[in-house]
Design a protein around this motif. Structure first.
Motif, PDB file in Angstrom:
ATOM      1  N   GLN A 159      20.991  58.522 -65.942  1.00 26.00           N
ATOM      2  CA  GLN A 159      22.085  58.876 -66.830  1.00 26.00           C
ATOM      3  C   GLN A 159      21.727  60.057 -67.725  1.00 26.00           C
ATOM      4  OE1 GLN A 159      22.991  55.058 -68.688  1.00 26.00           O
ATOM      5  NE2 GLN A 159      24.615  54.715 -67.199  1.00 26.00           N
ATOM      6  N   LEU A 160      20.432  60.292 -67.905  1.00 23.63           N
ATOM      7  CA  LEU A 160      19.986  61.462 -68.655  1.00 23.63           C
ATOM      8  C   LEU A 160      20.197  62.736 -67.842  1.00 23.63           C
ATOM      9  CD1 LEU A 160      18.443  62.729 -71.085  1.00 23.63           C
ATOM     10  CD2 LEU A 160      16.329  62.241 -69.845  1.00 23.63           C
ATOM     11  N   ALA A 161      19.754  62.696 -66.580  1.00 20.88           N
ATOM     12  CA  ALA A 161      19.860  63.887 -65.735  1.00 20.88           C
ATOM     13  C   ALA A 161      21.253  64.045 -65.139  1.00 20.88           C
ATOM     14  CB  ALA A 161      18.815  63.817 -64.617  1.00 20.88           C
ATOM     15  N   GLY A 162      21.927  62.911 -64.886  1.00 21.35           N
ATOM     16  CA  GLY A 162      23.187  62.945 -64.165  1.00 21.35           C
ATOM     17  C   GLY A 162      24.280  63.798 -64.783  1.00 21.35           C
ATOM     18  N   PRO A 163      24.608  63.602 -66.067  1.00 23.05           N
ATOM     19  CA  PRO A 163      25.702  64.394 -66.630  1.00 23.05           C
ATOM     20  C   PRO A 163      25.448  65.897 -66.589  1.00 23.05           C
ATOM     21  CG  PRO A 163      25.222  62.511 -68.027  1.00 23.05           C
ATOM     22  CD  PRO A 163      24.138  62.566 -67.002  1.00 23.05           C
ATOM     23  N   THR A 164      24.235  66.314 -66.965  1.00 25.17           N
ATOM     24  CA  THR A 164      23.917  67.741 -66.928  1.00 25.17           C
ATOM     25  C   THR A 164      23.933  68.263 -65.498  1.00 25.17           C
ATOM     26  OG1 THR A 164      22.525  67.468 -68.882  1.00 25.17           O
ATOM     27  CG2 THR A 164      22.262  69.494 -67.625  1.00 25.17           C
ATOM     28  N   LEU A 165      23.325  67.484 -64.589  1.00 24.94           N
ATOM     29  CA  LEU A 165      23.303  67.889 -63.185  1.00 24.94           C
ATOM     30  C   LEU A 165      24.716  67.935 -62.622  1.00 24.94           C
ATOM     31  CD1 LEU A 165      21.516  68.562 -60.743  1.00 24.94           C
ATOM     32  CD2 LEU A 165      21.471  66.108 -60.211  1.00 24.94           C
TER      33      LEU A 165
END
Length: 486
Positions: A159-165
């Motif tokens: 969830q940390l990487a997902g939104p930015t990615l």
């Protein structure tokens, strides 16, 4: 014969612990895959909606089709794993989810995309239904909270990487790569799982599948999601009418999909109600905040992805820290403390739900809610699972997962339904497309009313979940006492 947990100085403890952490790496890959898929699409949803020129109903079901099939088939695949083996069903789940992701990126229209999202949900159900059980079986009891902390910590990383990615992919490569990015990760997870996981013995006698119960659950949940997301009175009445039908069918079933005898144990009842309320209160937060930044502030997908990072940062901190603390303060305290943090974070967001609120205030609320979510998930899951006898572990875990995933699905449907209810019907598609901020100030004021109402409802549910968490204290030491539900 009574089995005694191995102590750290026993010779077989170290190899068992090494294997447990290898198993954790496999199950964590599953959590990473599922968490990444959800969090990337939550931010990139406006790009998908604009590409297909999808209406409000289709926009809802791009998300809800996955959640519906995932939730409604969890217990079914738990039963199937009792027949075919947890390892085998778990690995088939990886294959199906990966294939669904590949085909979703090739979808020529929104209807087929929704159908393929349902296929992804089936694969995810196989993964989720067995991941916690495989992990619990592998870890020594005194280290289970650490394994759970890492397991849910990986969800935080996703969830940390997902939104930015998701925002980056949507703005550069296009929305199809939101799905295709899952393919190499899914193939690697499948191969690593085949190499690492040992076959687990079937627990107890083979049990029949409750086909009628599964169909009624699917119909009831479908009607509920449609009623909540679309405000349909007819769908709501159908959902209510199916409740007594489900109860009657499950009382007669030999192996019910929902074993209501579990509700006779107060600790399990309160813990599962806390799980349900917490999931409804926090599961749609990244989606809601992502829509806020794009729709109310006119941000692009990448900026919105960066804006919601505090949620995942909070979960990334809360899960592993609470996993370590679990050996000292106990899972009950972690679950209750995490629930209180969620309440505090949502209160900040409720009070700051305006178009001109300074970002640091929003970031504080998002971070606190994320931290509370990670802490609650670790504590609540360990609390339910750690004291279970082996013969009851599967059915209790399935019930817990059903409660959590029902909460996640209802959270998304409820959030989208309340948010768009404040906007005139002809403008609702602009909310999903992220373009409403380009219209009149009146439309923006309507949308802000929708955000305030949504946060108010989520806050109230978080408070209710905290009450249930407080009531989930075990009556005596030695773990949760579970009735015989076999």
């Amino acid at each position: 014969m009574v089995s005694v947990p191995l102590e750290p100085d026993m010779p077989d403890y170290a190899p068992a612990l090494r294997y447990a952490w290898r198993v954790c790496s496999v199950t964590s890959l599953g959590m990473l895959l599922i968490g990444m898929s959800g969090s990337t699409l939550n931010v990139a949803l406006p790009a998908v909606v604009r590409h297909f020129d999808a209406g409000p109903l289709a926009s809802n079901w791009i998300l809800l089709a996955y959640m519906l099939t995932n939730t409604a088939t969890l217990v079914f695949f738990g039963r199937v794993s009792d027949l075919l083996g947890k390892r085998e069903v778990y690995l088939v789940g990886f294959a199906l989810f990966t294939a669904g992701s590949l085909l979703s990126g090739l979808a020529p229209d929104v209807g087929l995309l929704i159908a393929l999202r349902a296929v992804q949900g089936l694969g995810a159900a196989m993964i989720i239904a067995n991941g916690t059980l495989i992990l619990t079986d592998a870890f020594p009891p005194d280290r289970l909270s650490q394994g759970m902390g890492f397991y849910f910590g990986v969800l935080s990383v996703a969830q940390l990487a997902g939104p930015t990615l998701g925002g980056l992919i949507a703005d550069t490569l296009g929305w199809r790569w939101i799905f295709w990015i899952n393919v190499p990760a899914g193939l690697f997870a499948l191969l690593w799982g085949m190499f690492t996981l040992r076959r687990l013995p079937v627990s107890g006698p083979r049990q029949s599948l409750d086909g009628a119960g599964n169909l009624i659950v699917f119909a009831a949940l479908s009607a509920t999601l449609f009623a909540v997301s679309e405000g349909s009175l007819i769908a709501g009445l159908i959902a209510l009418a199916l409740v007594p039908v489900l109860v009657a069918a499950e009382r007669r079933a030999v192996n019910p999909v929902l074993n209501f005898r579990l509700l006779s144990e107060r600790v399990l009842l309160m813990a599962n109600l806390a799980t349900l309320c917490n999931a409804v209160a926090r599961a749609s937060l990244i989606l809601l905040a992502g829509l806020y930044f794009q729709t109310a502030r006119g941000a692009d997908a990448l900026a919105a992805g960066l804006g919601v990072l505090p949620v995942a940062l909070g979960m990334g901190l809360g899960s592993p820290v609470s996993g370590t603390l679990g050996r000292r303060v106990g899972p009950y305290a972690l679950a209750l403390g995490g629930s209180v943090l969620c309440v505090a974070g949502l209160l900040i967001l409720l009070l700051g739900s305006g178009p001109a609120t300074p970002y640091w205030i929003l970031a504080a609320g998002l971070f606190m809610t994320g931290c509370g979510s990670g802490t609650f998930l670790t504590g609540n899951t360990t609390q339910v699972m750690s004291g279970l006898p082996a013969e009851n572990m599967g059915v209790v875990n399935a019930f817990r997962l059903m409660a959590m995933n029902t909460g996640v699905a209802v959270s998304v449907a409820l959030t989208l339904g309340i948010l768009t209810s404040a906007v005139s019907p002809e403008l609702r598609s602009q909310v999903y497309a992220g373009t409403l901020s380009r219209l009149s100030p009146v439309a923006l004021d309507q949308l802000m009313t929708g955000f305030w109402r949504t946060y108010a409802v989520l806050f109230g549910l978080a408070v209710l979940g905290t009450v249930f968490s407080a009531l989930a204290r075990a009556p005596r030491r030695g773990g949760t006492v579970v009735p015989d539900v076999s």
